[in-house]
Design an enzyme around this catalytic site. Structure first.
Site, PDB file in Angstrom:
ATOM      1  N   SER A 162     -17.118  40.098  34.243  1.00  0.00           N
ATOM      2  CA  SER A 162     -17.873  41.332  34.444  1.00  0.00           C
ATOM      3  C   SER A 162     -18.011  42.112  33.146  1.00  0.00           C
ATOM      4  CB  SER A 162     -17.196  42.203  35.501  1.00  0.00           C
ATOM      5  OG  SER A 162     -15.991  42.752  34.987  1.00  0.00           O
ATOM      6  N   GLU A 208     -25.826  43.804  39.263  1.00  0.00           N
ATOM      7  CA  GLU A 208     -25.527  42.427  39.641  1.00  0.00           C
ATOM      8  C   GLU A 208     -24.839  42.382  40.995  1.00  0.00           C
ATOM      9  OE1 GLU A 208     -24.195  38.813  36.953  1.00  0.00           O
ATOM     10  OE2 GLU A 208     -22.439  39.978  37.541  1.00  0.00           O
ATOM     11  N   LYS A 228      -6.795  30.868  30.756  1.00  0.00           N
ATOM     12  CA  LYS A 228      -6.472  31.530  32.024  1.00  0.00           C
ATOM     13  C   LYS A 228      -7.537  31.085  33.018  1.00  0.00           C
ATOM     14  CE  LYS A 228      -6.465  35.934  34.487  1.00  0.00           C
ATOM     15  NZ  LYS A 228      -7.464  35.426  35.474  1.00  0.00           N
ATOM     16  N   PHE A 253     -14.475  32.651  38.287  1.00  0.00           N
ATOM     17  CA  PHE A 253     -14.357  31.723  39.409  1.00  0.00           C
ATOM     18  C   PHE A 253     -15.577  30.841  39.607  1.00  0.00           C
ATOM     19  CE2 PHE A 253     -16.620  35.270  41.448  1.00  0.00           C
ATOM     20  CZ  PHE A 253     -17.581  34.598  42.189  1.00  0.00           C
ATOM     21  N   CYS A 280     -24.418  33.906  36.404  1.00  0.00           N
ATOM     22  CA  CYS A 280     -25.030  34.945  35.580  1.00  0.00           C
ATOM     23  C   CYS A 280     -26.432  34.565  35.133  1.00  0.00           C
ATOM     24  CB  CYS A 280     -24.152  35.268  34.384  1.00  0.00           C
ATOM     25  SG  CYS A 280     -23.917  33.883  33.246  1.00  0.00           S
TER      26      CYS A 280
END
Length: 502
Positions: A229, A385, A176, A151, A284
């Protein structure tokens, strides 16, 4: 306010989904639902894969210079629609205006790199590799690739990291898009069509993990590129690789910066704030941890607080906003839970962003700048994280202690050092585990001609995205060896076992 019903983009058309399940898309600045996107059915995902497969023969046989003409036109359309796209991205994701515009500019950059595909994909030739024999290496596309996007960068990741080099080299793609932020990707698909991209070359669906599992096993999908993730990335890598696919999985991070005593405090603090709190920490390559030499720790923390207090928290599309909201209410809850866990673990809360209210936008998903001091190695708040605007300060005695602390982390996307000392900067670059290293650069994301090179549990695969790694990921090499007979040779009946290989 009317709620837009989004449609998947399959075989060049926005089509009505037959799904009875739709997922809400929010404006994080207001907390309102602005669109709904379908959880596409397995049949619809298969339809997208079939469209990509059908488009592959024609697209792969299109001369490479003709393929990149589409990307040149797409790049120009990006510029023409920049304000519209920036507002859309702000509205669905929560990035402030400058950050959202940068998200889109980081689409243009790899598109421009991919426009060099006619030169980048040129092979190699050696005449007379043995007497009378010539060998030539060609790079060829593989077929259908699947991209699974997160996202946090609705433009840069699916349409910058995944799309340009994939299609420039002659492959086709099924994306996707993230169900929380699909609008920008779908709008960019429309611009690709306007740029002249043939139907079926790029397809976009939104679905759950259940339907996306099809990408990992479908025999017509030749490769998978994933960003998300580590837990899901490790599953994607293991499953897709077991099914014979090329895979690259870009995963979590807990990037650290080492601040030495000679670092210029004011500019270093500004760089840290930009890196830690930019994009609300939802990236990230954020900088959520700094290991600060004890001799300057108090001074640096004070400067961080002073500078942060001048930053404006507000709606994403207000051009004066410094820190926008996080993406959803659930994500906000997760970040707040991490802040509370940090308190339970014993970290000292210097700035608390849990109870931020923006006048006129009281229902938005806001988390303010949060700073923890005296974070120790055993505290999970400084190891895992969080993906929010939370900065952890760890105090260290010297360079060696700081470097060891950083390298002990399981993630290794990026690492940074702030110093004016050339020796320590060089030692750091040489010995850090981070795959992308910054020397006085808080966000060491390389330009698109270099790979996005995470290490350790931040990456699964052999070939990173972007740069020459990206080119190799989307192509396979073929070596052709040939010779031509003289009249005398054509009459020979004895052929060497190695026949030109030696």
């Amino acid at each position: 306010m009317s709620i837009e019903k989004l449609k998947p983009f399959i075989n060049g058309l926005f089509v009505e989904s037959s799904s009875d399940k739709y997922m809400d898309v929010y404006d994080p600045s207001t907390g309102e639902v602005i669109a709904q996107t379908p959880c596409c059915t397995v049949a619809e995902v298969e339809r997208a894969i079939a469209a990509a497969k059908a488009a592959f023969p024609g697209w792969s046989n299109t001369p490479c210079p003709k393929r990149v003409e589409v990307l040149y036109r797409f790049r120009d359309l990006l510029s023409e629609h920049m304000d519209e796209l920036t507002h859309m991205l702000c509205r669905e994701n929560g990035k402030n205006w400058e950050e959202a515009r940068g998200d889109l500019l980081k689409v243009k950059e790899p598109v421009e790199v991919a426009c060099g595909a006619p030169s980048l994909t040129m092979g190699e030739v050696l005449m007379n590799v043995t007497e009378g024999f010539d060998s030539a290496l060609y790079r060829e596309p593989l077929g259908v690739f699947a991209g699974i996007a997160p996202f946090n960068f609705p433009a840069m990741i699916p349409m910058g990291w995944m799309m340009p080099m994939c299609i420039a080299t002659g492959n086709t793609l099924v994306l996707k898009a993230a169900s929380m932020t699909p609008m920008t990707s779908l709008r960019l698909a429309a611009l690709l069509k306007e740029a002249g991209l043939p139907d079926g070359v790029v397809n976009i669906v939104t679905c759950s993990r259940n339907e996306a599992e099809l990408f990992l096993k479908h025999p017509d999908v030749k490769g998978v590129t994933f960003v998300g993730s580590t837990s899901i990335g490790s599953h994607v890598y293991a499953t897709a690789a077991a099914n014979g696919k090329r895979v690259q999985c870009l995963c979590e991070a807990k990037n650290h910066a080492l601040v030495l005593g000679d670092a210029p405090i004011t500019r270093t603090a500004a760089g840290i704030i930009n890196s830690a709190f930019g994009c609300a920490g939802e990236r990230c390559m954020a900088l959520p941890v700094i290991a600060v030499q004890e001799s300057v720790a108090d001074k640096l923390v004070a400067e961080l607080v002073n500078q942060v207090k001048t930053k404006k928290i507000g709606p994403a599309y207000d051009k004066t906003t410094d820190l926008g909201p996080v993406v959803t209410a659930d994500h906000k809850k997760g970040v707040v839970n991490w802040i509370e866990k940090g308190l339970r673990e014993g970290a000292k809360l210097i700035l608390d962003g849990r109870n931020v209210v923006v006048p006129g936008y009281e229902k938005g998903f806001y988390v303010g700048h949060t700073i923890f001091d005296y974070v120790t190695p055993e505290m999970t708040v400084g190891q895992n994280e969080i993906f929010g605007p939370v900065l952890c300060v760890k105090r260290v005695k010297n360079f060696e202690e700081g470097l060891a602390l950083m390298n002990a982390n399981e993630f290794a996307n990026g690492s940074v050092i702030f110093t004016q000392n050339g020796y320590y900067a060089r030692e750091f670059a040489k010995r850090t585990h981070g795959g992308m290293v910054g020397v006085n650069v808080g966000i060491p994301v390389p330009a698109g001609m270099f790979p996005f090179a995470g290490h350790k549990h931040s990456f699964f695969g052999d070939l990173h995205c972007l740069g020459k790694d990206g080119l190799r990921f989307y192509t396979e090499s073929k070596v052709v060896t040939s010779r031509w007979f003289t009249e005398e040779e054509a009459e020979k009946t004895k052929v060497s076992t190695w026949d030109g290989a030696i």
